[in-house]
Scaffold this motif. Structure first.
Motif, PDB file in Angstrom:
ATOM      1  N   LYS A  92       5.591   5.942   1.149  1.00  0.00           N
ATOM      2  CA  LYS A  92       4.936   7.247   1.049  1.00  0.00           C
ATOM      3  C   LYS A  92       5.615   8.083  -0.031  1.00  0.00           C
ATOM      4  O   LYS A  92       6.840   8.056  -0.172  1.00  0.00           O
ATOM      5  CB  LYS A  92       4.985   7.986   2.392  1.00  0.00           C
ATOM      6  CG  LYS A  92       4.193   7.299   3.500  1.00  0.00           C
ATOM      7  CD  LYS A  92       4.227   8.074   4.800  1.00  0.00           C
ATOM      8  CE  LYS A  92       5.487   7.808   5.590  1.00  0.00           C
ATOM      9  NZ  LYS A  92       5.543   6.451   6.168  1.00  0.00           N
ATOM     10  N   SER A 149       0.931   5.581   0.249  1.00  0.00           N
ATOM     11  CA  SER A 149       0.240   6.839   0.535  1.00  0.00           C
ATOM     12  C   SER A 149       0.846   7.912  -0.357  1.00  0.00           C
ATOM     13  O   SER A 149       2.062   8.130  -0.327  1.00  0.00           O
ATOM     14  CB  SER A 149       0.418   7.235   2.005  1.00  0.00           C
ATOM     15  OG  SER A 149      -0.253   6.336   2.856  1.00  0.00           O
ATOM     16  N   TYR A 167       0.827  11.892  -1.356  1.00  0.00           N
ATOM     17  CA  TYR A 167       0.487  13.241  -0.895  1.00  0.00           C
ATOM     18  C   TYR A 167       0.696  14.198  -2.061  1.00  0.00           C
ATOM     19  O   TYR A 167       1.822  14.391  -2.522  1.00  0.00           O
ATOM     20  CB  TYR A 167       1.359  13.624   0.301  1.00  0.00           C
ATOM     21  CG  TYR A 167       1.093  12.773   1.515  1.00  0.00           C
ATOM     22  CD1 TYR A 167       0.244  13.217   2.524  1.00  0.00           C
ATOM     23  CD2 TYR A 167       1.672  11.516   1.640  1.00  0.00           C
ATOM     24  CE1 TYR A 167      -0.022  12.427   3.633  1.00  0.00           C
ATOM     25  CE2 TYR A 167       1.413  10.721   2.741  1.00  0.00           C
ATOM     26  CZ  TYR A 167       0.565  11.189   3.740  1.00  0.00           C
ATOM     27  OH  TYR A 167       0.301  10.400   4.838  1.00  0.00           O
ATOM     28  N   ARG A 201      -3.924   4.708  -8.636  1.00  0.00           N
ATOM     29  CA  ARG A 201      -5.036   4.236  -7.797  1.00  0.00           C
ATOM     30  C   ARG A 201      -5.785   3.094  -8.469  1.00  0.00           C
ATOM     31  O   ARG A 201      -6.364   2.238  -7.801  1.00  0.00           O
ATOM     32  CB  ARG A 201      -5.995   5.390  -7.492  1.00  0.00           C
ATOM     33  CG  ARG A 201      -5.358   6.502  -6.656  1.00  0.00           C
ATOM     34  CD  ARG A 201      -6.350   7.591  -6.336  1.00  0.00           C
ATOM     35  NE  ARG A 201      -7.201   7.213  -5.216  1.00  0.00           N
ATOM     36  CZ  ARG A 201      -8.201   7.954  -4.756  1.00  0.00           C
ATOM     37  NH1 ARG A 201      -8.486   9.111  -5.355  1.00  0.00           N
ATOM     38  NH2 ARG A 201      -8.911   7.566  -3.731  1.00  0.00           N
ATOM     39  N   LYS A 228       0.845  -1.186   0.000  1.00  0.00           N
ATOM     40  CA  LYS A 228       0.000   0.000   0.000  1.00  0.00           C
ATOM     41  C   LYS A 228       0.882   1.237   0.000  1.00  0.00           C
ATOM     42  O   LYS A 228       1.904   1.295   0.684  1.00  0.00           O
ATOM     43  CB  LYS A 228      -0.881  -0.012   1.248  1.00  0.00           C
ATOM     44  CG  LYS A 228      -1.915   1.095   1.288  1.00  0.00           C
ATOM     45  CD  LYS A 228      -2.813   0.901   2.516  1.00  0.00           C
ATOM     46  CE  LYS A 228      -3.944   1.905   2.512  1.00  0.00           C
ATOM     47  NZ  LYS A 228      -4.835   1.687   3.686  1.00  0.00           N
ATOM     48  N   ASP A 234       0.442   8.501   9.656  1.00  0.00           N
ATOM     49  CA  ASP A 234       0.399   7.551   8.540  1.00  0.00           C
ATOM     50  C   ASP A 234       1.368   6.401   8.808  1.00  0.00           C
ATOM     51  O   ASP A 234       2.580   6.602   8.926  1.00  0.00           O
ATOM     52  CB  ASP A 234       0.782   8.277   7.248  1.00  0.00           C
ATOM     53  CG  ASP A 234       0.563   7.422   6.014  1.00  0.00           C
ATOM     54  OD1 ASP A 234       0.325   6.206   6.150  1.00  0.00           O
ATOM     55  OD2 ASP A 234       0.650   7.973   4.892  1.00  0.00           O
ATOM     56  N   ALA A 247       1.732   3.791   6.753  1.00  0.00           N
ATOM     57  CA  ALA A 247       2.120   3.112   5.518  1.00  0.00           C
ATOM     58  C   ALA A 247       3.640   3.136   5.357  1.00  0.00           C
ATOM     59  O   ALA A 247       4.284   4.165   5.572  1.00  0.00           O
ATOM     60  CB  ALA A 247       1.468   3.800   4.316  1.00  0.00           C
ATOM     61  N   SER A 297      -3.330  -0.484  -4.273  1.00  0.00           N
ATOM     62  CA  SER A 297      -3.859   0.116  -3.054  1.00  0.00           C
ATOM     63  C   SER A 297      -3.162   1.450  -2.785  1.00  0.00           C
ATOM     64  O   SER A 297      -1.971   1.486  -2.436  1.00  0.00           O
ATOM     65  CB  SER A 297      -3.637  -0.846  -1.882  1.00  0.00           C
ATOM     66  OG  SER A 297      -4.167  -0.301  -0.705  1.00  0.00           O
ATOM     67  N   VAL A 298      -3.909   2.530  -2.964  1.00  0.00           N
ATOM     68  CA  VAL A 298      -3.354   3.871  -2.807  1.00  0.00           C
ATOM     69  C   VAL A 298      -4.252   4.693  -1.887  1.00  0.00           C
ATOM     70  O   VAL A 298      -5.467   4.755  -2.079  1.00  0.00           O
ATOM     71  CB  VAL A 298      -3.233   4.596  -4.170  1.00  0.00           C
ATOM     72  CG1 VAL A 298      -2.765   6.040  -3.972  1.00  0.00           C
ATOM     73  CG2 VAL A 298      -2.282   3.852  -5.103  1.00  0.00           C
ATOM     74  N   ASP A 299      -3.632   5.295  -0.879  1.00  0.00           N
ATOM     75  CA  ASP A 299      -4.325   6.300  -0.076  1.00  0.00           C
ATOM     76  C   ASP A 299      -3.872   7.669  -0.564  1.00  0.00           C
ATOM     77  O   ASP A 299      -2.666   7.958  -0.571  1.00  0.00           O
ATOM     78  CB  ASP A 299      -3.975   6.153   1.412  1.00  0.00           C
ATOM     79  CG  ASP A 299      -4.766   5.055   2.099  1.00  0.00           C
ATOM     80  OD1 ASP A 299      -5.806   4.645   1.539  1.00  0.00           O
ATOM     81  OD2 ASP A 299      -4.344   4.599   3.165  1.00  0.00           O
ATOM     82  N   LEU A 300      -4.824   8.500  -0.975  1.00  0.00           N
ATOM     83  CA  LEU A 300      -4.484   9.809  -1.527  1.00  0.00           C
ATOM     84  C   LEU A 300      -4.822  10.909  -0.527  1.00  0.00           C
ATOM     85  O   LEU A 300      -5.920  10.931   0.046  1.00  0.00           O
ATOM     86  CB  LEU A 300      -5.252  10.051  -2.830  1.00  0.00           C
ATOM     87  CG  LEU A 300      -5.117  11.445  -3.449  1.00  0.00           C
ATOM     88  CD1 LEU A 300      -3.666  11.743  -3.815  1.00  0.00           C
ATOM     89  CD2 LEU A 300      -6.022  11.580  -4.671  1.00  0.00           C
ATOM     90  N   HIS A 301      -3.886  11.827  -0.335  1.00  0.00           N
ATOM     91  CA  HIS A 301      -4.078  12.983   0.540  1.00  0.00           C
ATOM     92  C   HIS A 301      -3.715  14.247  -0.246  1.00  0.00           C
ATOM     93  O   HIS A 301      -2.634  14.325  -0.834  1.00  0.00           O
ATOM     94  CB  HIS A 301      -3.202  12.883   1.788  1.00  0.00           C
ATOM     95  CG  HIS A 301      -3.346  11.590   2.527  1.00  0.00           C
ATOM     96  ND1 HIS A 301      -4.331  11.381   3.464  1.00  0.00           N
ATOM     97  CD2 HIS A 301      -2.642  10.433   2.452  1.00  0.00           C
ATOM     98  CE1 HIS A 301      -4.222  10.160   3.945  1.00  0.00           C
ATOM     99  NE2 HIS A 301      -3.200   9.570   3.345  1.00  0.00           N
TER     100      HIS A 301
END
Length: 404
Positions: A182, A133, A135, A152, A131, A177, A179, A156-160
């Motif tokens: 990053k 993250s 930014y 994405r 995963k 975070d 993860a 698995s990507v968390d976007l901020h």
């Protein structure tokens, strides 16, 4: 009529009603301050040719010589048969421009900055099948945004999203975070506002929270720094966490782009960056001409042109004063004039056209809603008289055009 064609008609009407439909204007002269469109002479204040090299005789000669020596096309992708020894020479030279900023640096040459950004972000998203993250600065260029969208879609990507003017919130999110992977992504020079990224502060956060820092310096390479090597040279940055993207179609006066990063990251891009792997390699003749452009930029000629550009920026800031419109604070060649509504931006662009100036209206989605503007850009090739003339015309138009 097929549904798609009928729907297109409907949506084009909506774009017309909202004053958001775009059009193409064809120039029939070389890139420069003085151009012609359909037989009309105009002064262009909208090009990214910041050093005035796009029509430089030495680059014209270099492109011609390159074609004579190496042919006009590469014939295949880099990993098939399209990679030429001149590409190797160019990549070594490009790496040398960032050698003081990125330890163990290696460079990779791309056909466009857009492709470079898509390649880097999607490939980094595949590291370790973990995963990630990401930014992303709120005002990042569309190519960065699209690269994140593709990333994405593949994992698995968390976007901020963060505001580069206020990094306290970014610090808080990074702090919480967990993860392991990053990535902070930002423009070096913001293409619509003209301000610089706070690279020193972002690198501090990247070090603190074990993140990579990707900088798209499309509007900084060739312009910023003692030798024109860009924002890393200008701000005296050095870190193996940095992935630097430079563009060769703006200040360098040609086409293409490059990525400079630690040699392990470049090795990964060659294996995993699909837009790079599956694109035909750029012409070796172009690579030959880019080598000549870099030589010009880093030498005395480049220094002279950067001084002229800074003088033009200073003159513009001194002579351009507005009461209703707002000139964004920028020390770069990008000097936006905020007017607010789409209607006012279009009205002003048309009025300038009648006076013989070409500065297109910039509207959503390129900029946020309600922040339509004229994106004025300066070049070392502009004269004092051209800049002063524009300032006088803008002052007259601000007084005569109705408020938005």
């Amino acid at each position: 009529m097929p549904f798609a064609l009928d729907q297109i008609d409907t949506e084009l009407v909506t774009l017309d009603r909202e004053l958001l439909r775009r059009s193409i204007r064809s120039v029939n002269t070389p890139c420069g301050p003085e151009i012609q469109i359909q037989g009309r002479s105009l002064l262009a204040f909208c090009s990214n040719d910041y050093l005035g090299l796009a029509n430089h005789p030495e680059l014209i000669a270099a492109l011609s010589e390159g074609a004579a020596r190496f042919g006009t096309g590469s014939g295949a992708s880099h990993l098939i048969s399209g990679h030429h020894v001149i590409h190797d020479e160019l990549e070594a030279k490009l790496a040398s421009t960032q050698a003081g900023a990125i330890p163990n640096v290696r460079a990779l040459f791309f056909s466009t900055g857009y492709v470079a950004n898509l390649s880097v972000i999607t490939a980094l998203g595949l590291i370790g099948n973990k995963k990630i993250s990401i930014y992303s600065a709120a005002l990042n260029h569309a190519s960065l945004i699209d690269g994140i969208r593709l990333a994405r879609g593949q994992g698995s990507v968390d976007l901020h999203i963060f505001d580069h003017h206020h990094l306290e919130a970014l610090d808080d999110i990074l702090h919480n975070d967990s993860a392991p992977h990053k990535l902070i992504v930002i423009d070096g020079v913001f293409s619509m506002d003209g301000d610089l990224a706070p690279v020193q502060k972002l690198l501090h956060l990247a070090n603190q929270y074990d993140a990579l820092l990707m900088i798209d310096d499309a509007h900084g390479f060739g312009v910023l720094g003692k030798h024109g090597y860009g924002i890393l040279e200008d701000q005296r940055i050095c870190s193996d966490r940095i992935i630097y993207i430079g563009t060769l179609g703006k200040a360098a006066g040609l086409n293409g782009a490059f990525v400079c990063a630690h040699k392990k990251i470049i090795a990964w891009l060659i294996q995993k960056a699909r837009p790079y792997i599956y694109s035909t390699a750029s012409s070796p003749a172009l690579a030959f001409a880019v080598l000549r452009s870099i030589s010009l930029m880093e030498g005395e000629k480049g220094k002279e042109l950067r001084v002229l550009l800074q003088q033009n920026i200073a003159l513009w800031k001194k002579e351009s004063t507005f009461t209703r419109w707002k000139r964004l604070e920028s020390d770069t060649a990008i000097q936006p004039i905020m007017v607010g509504s789409n209607e006012t931006a279009l009205q002003l662009a048309r009025a300038l056209d009648q006076f013989g100036y070409w500065i297109p209206a910039i509207r959503p989605p390129t900029v946020p809603k309600g922040k339509a503007r004229l994106r004025m850009t300066l070049s070392a090739a502009h004269t004092k008289e051209q800049i002063e003339g524009l300032c006088n015309v803008l002052s007259e138009l601000e007084s005569s055009l109705p408020p938005s």
